[in-house]
Design an enzyme around this catalytic site. Structure first.
Site, PDB file in Angstrom:
ATOM      1  N   CYS A   1      51.219 -11.928-107.060  1.00  0.00           N
ATOM      2  CA  CYS A   1      51.721 -11.695-105.704  1.00  0.00           C
ATOM      3  C   CYS A   1      52.341 -10.301-105.566  1.00  0.00           C
ATOM      4  O   CYS A   1      52.840  -9.718-106.529  1.00  0.00           O
ATOM      5  CB  CYS A   1      52.775 -12.736-105.351  1.00  0.00           C
ATOM      6  SG  CYS A   1      52.107 -14.394-105.151  1.00  0.00           S
TER       7      CYS A   1
ATOM      8  N   GLU B   1      55.111  -9.495-104.137  1.00  0.00           N
ATOM      9  CA  GLU B   1      56.548  -9.492-104.435  1.00  0.00           C
ATOM     10  C   GLU B   1      56.781  -9.257-105.926  1.00  0.00           C
ATOM     11  O   GLU B   1      57.705  -8.551-106.331  1.00  0.00           O
ATOM     12  CB  GLU B   1      57.185 -10.828-104.032  1.00  0.00           C
ATOM     13  CG  GLU B   1      57.184 -11.110-102.542  1.00  0.00           C
ATOM     14  CD  GLU B   1      56.003 -11.984-102.120  1.00  0.00           C
ATOM     15  OE1 GLU B   1      54.866 -11.761-102.608  1.00  0.00           O
ATOM     16  OE2 GLU B   1      56.220 -12.878-101.291  1.00  0.00           O
TER      17      GLU B   1
ATOM     18  N   CYS C   1      55.545 -17.292-101.283  1.00  0.00           N
ATOM     19  CA  CYS C   1      55.014 -18.559-101.789  1.00  0.00           C
ATOM     20  C   CYS C   1      56.071 -19.230-102.675  1.00  0.00           C
ATOM     21  O   CYS C   1      57.086 -18.615-103.022  1.00  0.00           O
ATOM     22  CB  CYS C   1      53.724 -18.320-102.567  1.00  0.00           C
ATOM     23  SG  CYS C   1      53.967 -17.601-104.212  1.00  0.00           S
TER      24      CYS C   1
ATOM     25  N   CYS D   1      56.950 -17.313-105.887  1.00  0.00           N
ATOM     26  CA  CYS D   1      57.769 -16.126-105.638  1.00  0.00           C
ATOM     27  C   CYS D   1      59.206 -16.510-105.299  1.00  0.00           C
ATOM     28  O   CYS D   1      60.138 -15.802-105.654  1.00  0.00           O
ATOM     29  CB  CYS D   1      57.169 -15.272-104.526  1.00  0.00           C
ATOM     30  SG  CYS D   1      55.756 -14.310-105.112  1.00  0.00           S
TER      31      CYS D   1
HETATM   32 ZN    ZN Z   1      53.991 -15.337-104.192  1.00  0.00          ZN
END
Ligand code: ZN
Length: 145
Positions: A60, A62, A102, A105
């Site tokens: 991801c 992040e 998500c 994360c």
């Molecule tokens: Zn994520």
């Protein structure tokens, strides 16, 4: 619905930084999400998601932003973090928009700074929420509290 603090100038700049990086690095099916985080010391780090042919290898945006912060500064904490999604090429009517982190994360952000705040979608104007509010009953190994 709970009343949320309005975004400040620095928060809007963070969204702009996330939007700018995904505008620059967007590749359909490969890089579609941009993220920006502000450390406790006020430095901004950006990232884009790394999609992968083998889906479970995807990372991801992040996490990429956090990785860049940790490489440069070590444990600098997360004051604020935001992710934005770039629309696909055939969706000309859509704009880059704030998305929620998500579940994975949320865990990651909490682990690196349990007092981090996150900019999330909120109707027409994004809102700021503490990470703990996005992750009730966070996972622990049982003996920890
Ligand atoms: Zn994520």
């Amino acid at each position: 619905m709970k009343r949320r603090p309005k975004l400040g100038k620095a928060d809007k700049a963070l969204i702009a930084a996330a939007s700018s990086v995904i505008k620059r690095r967007y590749r359909d099916d490969w890089q579609e999400v941009g993220a920006a985080l502000r450390t406790r010391s006020g430095k901004i780090f950006t990232g884009v998601n790394l999609d992968a042919y083998l889906g479970r290898m995807a990372v991801c945006a992040e996490a990429v932003a956090l990785g860049r912060a940790v490489v440069d500064l070590g444990d600098a904490g997360i004051d604020m973090i935001v992710a934005v999604r770039h629309p696909p090429p055939d969706a000309k009517d859509q704009a880059i928009a704030v998305v929620s982190p998500c579940g994975a994360c949320r865990e990651l952000i909490f682990d690196y700074d349990p007092t981090a705040r996150v900019i999330v979608p909120n109707g027409s104007s994004p809102a700021v929420v503490p990470i703990g509010e996005l992750l009730p009953n966070k996972y622990t190994r049982g003996s920890e509290r």
